[in-house]
Design an enzyme around this catalytic site. Structure first.
Site, PDB file in Angstrom:
ATOM      1  N   SER A  23       1.032  -0.958   0.164  1.00 58.92           N
ATOM      2  CA  SER A  23       0.128   0.191   0.014  1.00 58.92           C
ATOM      3  C   SER A  23       0.760   1.165  -0.044  1.00 58.92           C
ATOM      4  O   SER A  23       1.896   1.049  -0.745  1.00 58.92           O
ATOM      5  CB  SER A  23      -0.934  -0.073   1.768  1.00 58.92           C
ATOM      6  N   TYR A  40      -5.114   8.251  -5.950  1.00 60.51           N
ATOM      7  CA  TYR A  40      -4.306   6.925  -5.600  1.00 60.51           C
ATOM      8  C   TYR A  40      -4.445   6.799  -3.837  1.00 60.51           C
ATOM      9  O   TYR A  40      -4.520   5.290  -4.095  1.00 60.51           O
ATOM     10  CB  TYR A  40      -2.498   8.023  -5.256  1.00 60.51           C
ATOM     11  N   LYS A  51      -4.881   2.599  -2.714  1.00 57.93           N
ATOM     12  CA  LYS A  51      -4.430   2.359  -1.478  1.00 57.93           C
ATOM     13  C   LYS A  51      -4.618   2.579  -0.334  1.00 57.93           C
ATOM     14  O   LYS A  51      -4.719   1.155   0.128  1.00 57.93           O
ATOM     15  CB  LYS A  51      -2.865   3.251  -1.327  1.00 57.93           C
TER      16      LYS A  51
END
Length: 267
Positions: free
Chosen positions: A137, A151, A155
């Site tokens: 992650s 993003y 994650k």
């Protein structure tokens, strides 16, 4: 002999992890999009090491191609014992300015790409009653960052996937782990920083970048010990453990800093 499969293995964190395992004498398979980079990594890893290195080109966002790539590597090196999902991309941009294609691509690579790789090895790991999976992650999977909506979404989602899969996999003898690296000194970081909004630096600048080798060493040690969640430094450890409890205070602190920055930079 242990077989390690690494997505995103031709550079950055993935390549640094590969160096450790090749030095141990393991069989290592690298999967990435570019064959030229894979071939260069294969040559570099073979020098002075005992382990065997296999390569296969695939876009992890495509389930069929990544599955075929992993099966080809397993045909040469045996079933996957350890899977490292480190393939990832980041395209910083304010949400209103980011194209739908760029947003969706980050979800497809960072989240779905990891899922595709896991799916390709999970059934045989369960059937054998052993295996280790590491999902990569990010510190951006612990706190929302301006300019990183896609993003962060990808994650953060990896953590939910990891937590659910861990509970399913543990009774079957399969260990699932997830790590949250800070900014890491890789070619991708330099490109990313050129597009990073100043507001994001207010948050991300709180943690000094680590080298890819430091991150890789931390990851491999955690895998050896069977740990589930892995943090890098006290700041990210505190975010991982305490952020849900102190979220209003964290948001207040960074909102103040961002407002000050915006006042300074306004024309």
């Amino acid at each position: 002999m242990t077989h390690v499969v690494i997505t995103g293995g031709s550079s950055g964190i993935g390549l640094a992890v590969a160096r450790i395992y090749v030095h141990r004498g393991y069989r290592v398979s690298l999967i990435a999009r570019g064959m030229a980079a894979l071939e260069a990594a294969q040559i570099a890893l073979r020098e002075g090491n005992e382990g065997r290195v296999h390569i296969a080109a695939a876009d992890v966002a495509n389930a069929d191609t990544v599955g075929a790539a992993i099966r080809a590597c397993e045909a040469e090196a045996g079933p996957c014992d350890i899977l490292i999902c480190s393939a990832g991309i980041v395209e910083p941009s304010p949400f209103e300015n980011q194209t739908e294609a760029d947003f969706d691509r980050q979800i497809a690579v960072n989240l779905s790409g990891s899922v595709h790789a896991v799916r390709a090895v999970y059934a045989q790991m369960c059937a054998r009653g052993r295996g280790r999976i590491m999902l990569v992650s990010s510190g951006a999977g612990l706190i929302g960052i301006p300019g990183y909506a896609a993003y962060c979404a990808s994650k953060f989602a990896l953590r939910g996937f990891a937590e659910a899969l861990r509970s399913e996999a543990k009774p079957k003898g399969v260990t699932v782990s997830i790590c949250f690296p800070p900014d890491t000194q890789t070619p991708q970081l330099e490109r990313e920083r050129a597009a990073r909004p100043a507001e994001a630096e207010v948050i991300m600048g709180q943690v000094k970048p680590w080298s890819a080798e430091q991150v890789a060493t931390h990851m491999v040690l955690a895998l050896d010990r069977g740990r589930f969640d892995i943090y890098f430094g006290l700041t990210l450890l505190a975010l991982g453990r305490l952020a849900p409890l102190v979220r209003p205070l964290i948001d207040w602190h960074f909102d103040r800093q961002i407002r000050r920055l915006q006042r300074v930079t306004e024309p």
